[in-house]
Design an enzyme around this catalytic site. Structure first.
Site, PDB file in Angstrom:
ATOM      1  CD  GLU A 168      -2.972  -0.936  -0.100  1.00  0.00           C
ATOM      2  OE1 GLU A 168      -2.951   0.114  -0.764  1.00  0.00           O
ATOM      3  OE2 GLU A 168      -3.716  -1.892  -0.385  1.00  0.00           O
ATOM      4  CE1 TYR A 170      -7.145   2.487  -0.763  1.00  0.00           C
ATOM      5  CE2 TYR A 170      -4.764   2.732  -0.476  1.00  0.00           C
ATOM      6  CZ  TYR A 170      -5.849   2.020  -0.940  1.00  0.00           C
ATOM      7  OH  TYR A 170      -5.654   0.818  -1.565  1.00  0.00           O
ATOM      8  CG  ASP A 216      -8.749   3.403  -4.902  1.00  0.00           C
ATOM      9  OD1 ASP A 216      -9.964   3.239  -5.106  1.00  0.00           O
ATOM     10  OD2 ASP A 216      -7.878   2.971  -5.675  1.00  0.00           O
ATOM     11  CB  CYS A 230     -18.555  -2.010 -17.815  1.00  0.00           C
ATOM     12  SG  CYS A 230     -18.951  -1.587 -16.098  1.00  0.00           S
TER      13      CYS A 230
END
Length: 298
Positions: free
Chosen positions: A44, A127, A145, A210
DNA sequence: AAGCCGTGGCA
DNA sequence: TTGCCAAGGCT
């Protein structure tokens, strides 16, 4: 007493996205079984503003060398900055090292799972704290995010781009989508990020593939152009202080001895700008003045 | 709270 | 070519 959870109207979105994610998730190191909270934390840090493909090799080297927070805490910060290599934003290497020291000294070497304890660590913001709690420990928290914000802006709000980040509003919006089930919630946090990263991308979204195109508010409105506030444009990199800082850092990383003033002076033609960049690196703790030059922080 | 902080791939 | 932008955080 038993409370029946409210089923959000958008429940179908999370179900569809989770199914898509299970079938289509990229095989990334931090998604392997047993990757561990420390590995998640390091990933991260590295992924902050840095693309996945550039992170993976540095991450694997890093964890092979420092498999625990205590292992990283035991070496000087200079080694962290060198191993960071050219990932960019080298303050993150310093902050990750500082966090490793804090985890070792304050948490017995175990990465905390509590959001407030994570937030107290250097370099961890809203985050990253939520990402570690959710991805490393499976806790049910909204994780938001830039990818998640873009998917919500389009699919739910019907806008082409998210408006500027707003902590409370962003967390509320994600909370409305988050499944009640702890396991489904953990999956969904990753699924919506993944959709934003590989399908619902910033510039040319792949709406044809999608999984939630039939529920997308942006598509239903025929893709209206974004009219809200625009994000502040990045200043040009060429000729910037950031470029000069980068040149100096590359030089400091390249050797284990100190770099002399004379060597630094060859890096950039404008002496005033060079001194300004140097001063800011010293202020950040990335460069340490020595007798006739500079070194990384030992 | 708006600006700053690296680097490199891509359209 | 040039500008955009990438799993943010800090001041």
């Amino acid at each position: 007493m038993n409370v029946t959870p409210l089923i959000p109207a958008t429940d179908g979105v999370s179900t569809a996205l989770n199914a898509w994610f299970v079938a289509n998730a990229r095989d990334l190191p931090w998604r392997r079984d047993g990757f561990g909270a420390w590995g998640i934390l390091v990933s991260e840090f590295m992924l902050q503003q840095t693309p996945v493909n550039r992170v993976i090799p540095r991450l694997e080297e890093w964890l092979a060398r420092w498999p625990t927070p205590a292992a990283l805490a035991a070496v000087p910060p200079s080694e962290a900055v060198r191993a960071w290599s050219s990932l960019g934003y080298p303050r993150r290497a310093l902050w990750l090292h500082a966090a490793a020291v804090q985890i070792t000294e304050l948490h017995g070497g175990i990465v905390p799972s509590d959001i407030d304890e994570l937030l107290a660590l250097t370099g961890i913001g809203d985050y990253t704290a939520r990402a570690v709690a959710a991805f490393a420990y499976g806790h049910r928290h909204p994780v938001v995010d830039t990818n998640t914000r873009r998917v919500i802006a389009r699919a739910i709000a019907g806008a082409g781009e998210p408006s500027p980040p707003n902590r409370g509003r962003d967390l509320d919006a994600m909370n409305l989508l988050l499944p009640q089930s702890v396991q489904e919630a953990a999956l969904f946090n990753a699924a919506i990020m993944e959709l934003g990263a590989v399908v619902c991308t910033s510039r040319s979204p792949h709406c044809d593939v999608c999984p939630i195109r039939n529920a997308c508010a942006w598509r239903a409105a025929d893709y209206p152009e974004y009219t809200g506030a625009h994000k502040t444009v990045q200043k040009k990199f060429a000729g910037s202080d950031r470029q000069v800082r980068g040149l100096i850092m590359a030089e400091l990383r390249s050797t284990h001895r100190s770099v002399t003033d004379a060597e630094i002076n060859t890096l950039w033609p404008d002496p005033a700008q060079l001194q300004r960049a140097l001063a800011s690196l010293v202020a950040d703790g990335l460069a340490i003045p020595v007798r006739d030059g500079y070194t990384l922080p030992d």
